[in-house]
Design an enzyme around this catalytic site. Structure first.
Site, PDB file in Angstrom:
ATOM      1  N   CYS A   1       0.903  -1.210   0.090  1.00  0.00           N
ATOM      2  CA  CYS A   1       0.024   0.035  -0.150  1.00  0.00           C
ATOM      3  C   CYS A   1       0.684   1.302  -0.014  1.00  0.00           C
ATOM      4  O   CYS A   1       2.111   1.402   0.250  1.00  0.00           O
ATOM      5  CB  CYS A   1      -1.030   0.110   1.213  1.00  0.00           C
TER       6      CYS A   1
ATOM      7  N   ALA B   1       2.789   1.922   2.886  1.00  0.00           N
ATOM      8  CA  ALA B   1       4.200   0.892   2.956  1.00  0.00           C
ATOM      9  C   ALA B   1       5.227   1.572   2.300  1.00  0.00           C
ATOM     10  O   ALA B   1       6.399   1.548   2.660  1.00  0.00           O
ATOM     11  CB  ALA B   1       3.716  -0.441   2.629  1.00  0.00           C
TER      12      ALA B   1
ATOM     13  N   ARG C   1      14.342  -5.769  11.212  1.00  0.00           N
ATOM     14  CA  ARG C   1      15.422  -6.662  10.479  1.00  0.00           C
ATOM     15  C   ARG C   1      15.687  -6.029   9.135  1.00  0.00           C
ATOM     16  O   ARG C   1      16.742  -6.582   8.630  1.00  0.00           O
ATOM     17  CB  ARG C   1      14.622  -7.882  10.424  1.00  0.00           C
TER      18      ARG C   1
ATOM     19  N   HIS D   1       5.960   6.411  -2.407  1.00  0.00           N
ATOM     20  CA  HIS D   1       7.404   7.096  -2.773  1.00  0.00           C
ATOM     21  C   HIS D   1       7.308   8.409  -3.054  1.00  0.00           C
ATOM     22  O   HIS D   1       8.267   9.095  -2.680  1.00  0.00           O
ATOM     23  CB  HIS D   1       8.077   6.020  -4.011  1.00  0.00           C
TER      24      HIS D   1
HETATM   25 FE1  CFM Z   1      13.169   0.451  -5.111  1.00  0.00          FE
HETATM   26 FE2  CFM Z   1      13.444  -0.727  -3.265  1.00  0.00          FE
HETATM   27 FE3  CFM Z   1      12.610  -1.969  -5.514  1.00  0.00          FE
HETATM   28 FE4  CFM Z   1      10.933  -0.468  -4.179  1.00  0.00          FE
HETATM   29 FE5  CFM Z   1       9.974  -2.202  -2.497  1.00  0.00          FE
HETATM   30 FE6  CFM Z   1      12.489  -2.982  -1.609  1.00  0.00          FE
HETATM   31 FE7  CFM Z   1      11.560  -3.624  -4.097  1.00  0.00          FE
HETATM   32 MO1  CFM Z   1      10.775  -4.734  -1.750  1.00  0.00          MO
HETATM   33  S1  CFM Z   1      12.476   0.955  -3.207  1.00  0.00           S
HETATM   34  S2  CFM Z   1      11.191  -0.400  -6.059  1.00  0.00           S
HETATM   35  S3  CFM Z   1       8.840  -0.370  -2.922  1.00  0.00           S
HETATM   36  S4  CFM Z   1      14.295  -1.213  -5.040  1.00  0.00           S
HETATM   37  S5  CFM Z   1      10.622  -2.800  -0.724  1.00  0.00           S
HETATM   38  S6  CFM Z   1      14.070  -1.864  -1.268  1.00  0.00           S
HETATM   39  S7  CFM Z   1      12.601  -4.699  -2.365  1.00  0.00           S
HETATM   40  S8  CFM Z   1       9.519  -3.848  -3.714  1.00  0.00           S
HETATM   41  S9  CFM Z   1      12.519  -3.820  -6.067  1.00  0.00           S
END
Ligand code: CFM
Length: 580
Positions: A76, A79, A110, A209
């Site tokens: 979401c 998140a 973690r 984001h």
């Molecule tokens: Fe960018 Fe990420 Fe990613 Fe992301 Fe994410 Fe992630 Fe991801 Mo999980 S910011 S887009 S929202 S690299 S948490 S650290 S691993 S989905 S590919």
């Protein structure tokens, strides 16, 4: 189960631009995925499941709502904002205004790894702070409780700043978190700011984001103008220190003589962020989550940005060379070359050993908004082929390249997210390169603000699947049985129950780091263990048990191999221990 019974790829051409010869043509696999859907759903999914063309990436349906009823991997907006982008800033207090579950699930102690640098450095990330909204606040409003929580947090920790995050119910009942934050800021004399990042605000975490970028830009960036003493200073944007990746990148850059002013956001302090507008260059790892910040800092302060990738040995070397080229300093370039030579030599034996064991094996990657692309470089390093990939929530530019930006239609869901109007700062805008230097760089083939996207770097006629559903993932496995699938916790056990190893690329299954050269070697070894283990031979997949399914998939049903005596002995002992 033997993979040889149904290898997904018949022939791998040497030419990286040529298509793989798949045992089942990708068109057929696509049709099999779409077949089960009702007409309306199929029409939408057809736009999101495509056959790749690296020369002319096809237009993909991305960043649109998931159809209700489909099991998605997405998260979401809250998140994406609190959990991903701001969560890792470790010396400010993060207060979730909402029911306790939202705070608890974004605690992430973690995930957000911190290594305090100096005596007395603070790390609040071990705490989970929430207003713990109850029914009475939903009915009568939660602003008073939020104000009390901010005061309480300040009294306990005396932090430099406090940030507040709105969850779904807060938006629905209309609490004005921003006015509560302004009042608290005046009362406490510290920076207190809020994010309207209610979970429902966008179609995925991607909206979070953008909201996070806006908030960090408005409330943190540029608050401290202390001059940057480092000649080669950069920020690493879109690097979240999963498994310690940012530490690997920092150490590598330091070895080259390049200083990282701030990593947004991985093991980073409030002070680093408030001063990072004094760096010479922004490098962008995860384009999806932070391209907004890179653009805004360029417009306001004159810091250019370039896309980099520190995942994969070849990709890391390329990124280091690009940074050195930007600075245009001969001694720096020589140092970078020496470091690349040394690091490549250190991992060469591992890479070659693993390559010999993994060459020609296949992977499929379905992750977030950047890793499904970046990790293809790591697989390429060891001779593995990506037969299918897709993002959870990326936009068209992450697939097709930034040149599609002017052609992306902004829908109502995207319009919902504020676009900040940024102007050059009247006193602090300072172009980092003169027009003549820019011209020279351009002539040498250097490009700023450039991202080619995933499709241009994937093989022709491989399947690109946006926001993959569980049904499509199961079909993909039935048809191709890749040697490994990279995904997340929502699919991991479904995939593994089908007899295919699954590597989580969000949490790394709490392993890593995988960035830079040492990290790459870690990844090679782990993938070798996953794809070459004999463990999967002892799982009996459904088509071995069902002649009908076997007939449909055109494989020969064979009984699973009996486990060796040692394994059986171990299983017996384990069962006895459980009974005892
Ligand atoms: Fe960018 Fe990420 Fe990613 Fe992301 Fe994410 Fe992630 Fe991801 Mo999980 S910011 S887009 S929202 S690299 S948490 S650290 S691993 S989905 S590919």
């Amino acid at each position: 189960m033997t993979r040889e019974s149904n290898p997904p790829v018949k022939h791998i051409p040497q030419d990286p631009a040529a298509p793989l010869e798949l045992a089942v043509p990708a068109e057929q696999a696509r049709a099999a995925m779409l077949e089960a859907y009702p007409a309306k759903t199929r029409k939408k999914r057809e736009k999101q499941i495509l056959l790749n063309d690296p020369d002319k990436p096809p237009e993909i349906g991305a960043n649109t709502r998931t159809i209700p009823g489909i099991i998605t991997q997405r998260g979401c907006t809250y998140a994406g904002c609190r959990g991903v982008v701001i969560g890792p800033i470790h010396d400010i207090l993060h207060i979730t205004h909402g029911p306790i579950g939202c705070g608890f699930y974004s605690w992430l102690s973690r995930r957000n790894l911190v290594r305090p640098r100096n005596e007395g450095d603070t790390n609040y990330l071990q705490y989970c702070m929430s207003t713990d909204m109850q029914e009475s606040e939903i009915i009568f409003g939660g602003e008073k409780k939020l104000a009390a929580a901010i005061r309480e947090g300040y009294a306990l920790f005396k932090p430099k700043a406090i940030s507040v995050y709105a969850t779904c119910p807060v938006g629905l009942i209309g609490d004005d978190i921003h006015s509560v934050c302004r009042t608290a800021s005046e009362e406490l004399g510290i920076n207190v700011f809020g994010f309207s990042c209610e979970g429902y605000k966008g179609v995925s975490q991607s909206a979070g984001h953008h909201i996070a970028n806006n908030g960090v830009f408005k409330h943190m960036i540029g608050r401290d103008d202390t001059p940057n003493p480092h000649r080669f200073s950069i920020n690493v944007l879109g690097e979240y220190n999963i498994g310690g990746d940012a530490w690997e990148i920092d150490a590598l850059l330091a070895k080259c003589g390049i200083h990282v002013s701030a990593t947004l956001s991985g093991d980073v302090t409030y002070d680093q962020i408030t001063n990072c507008h004094t760096a010479q260059l922004n490098t962008v790892m995860c384009h999806r989550s932070i391209n907004y910040m890179a653009e805004m800092m360029d417009v306001k302060f004159g810091i250019p940005w370039i896309k980099v990738n520190f995942l994969g040995a070849e990709a890391t070397a390329k990124s280091l060379r690009k940074i050195a080229q930007y600075f245009g300093d001969e001694a720096l370039a020589a140092r970078v070359e020496a470091v690349i030579a040394e690091e490549m030599a250190a991992i060469r034996a591992t890479r070659e050993k693993v390559r010999a064991r993994c060459q020609g094996k296949t992977a499929a990657l379905f992750v977030g908004g950047s890793r499904a692309h970046h990790y293809q470089d790591l697989f390429r390093d060891i001779g593995m082929e990506t037969i299918s990939a897709g993002y959870e929530f990326a936009h068209r530019d992450d697939y097709e390249g930034r040149d599609v930006l002017p052609r992306i239609r902004i829908d109502a869901d995207s319009r919902n997210i504020e676009e900040l109007q940024v102007e050059p700062d009247p006193t602090r805008f300072q172009p980092r390169k003169s027009p003549a230097e820019l011209e020279r760089l351009k002539d040498a083939g250097f490009s700023f603000k450039d991202y080619d996207g995933m499709m241009r770097e994937m093989r022709r006629r491989t399947l690109v699947i946006d926001d993959i559903s569980h049904h499509e993932m199961e079909k993909l496995i039935e048809i191709y049985r890749p040697d490994v699938i990279c995904s997340g916790i929502k699919d991991k056990f479904v995939v593994e129950k089908m007899g295919v190893p699954c590597k989580q690329l969000h949490s790394y299954d709490y392993a890593g780091p995988y960035a830079a050269f040492t990290g790459a070697a870690n990844f090679y070894l782990e993938i070798d263990r996953l794809v070459n283990t004999k463990l999967w031979q002892y799982a009996t997949p459904p088509w071995k048990r069902s002649p009908q399914l076997a007939a449909r998939l055109a494989v020969t049903p064979k009984p699973a191999k009996p486990a060796p005596e040692a394994t059986r002995r171990y299983a017996r002992a384990a069962a006895e221990a459980v009974e005892a």
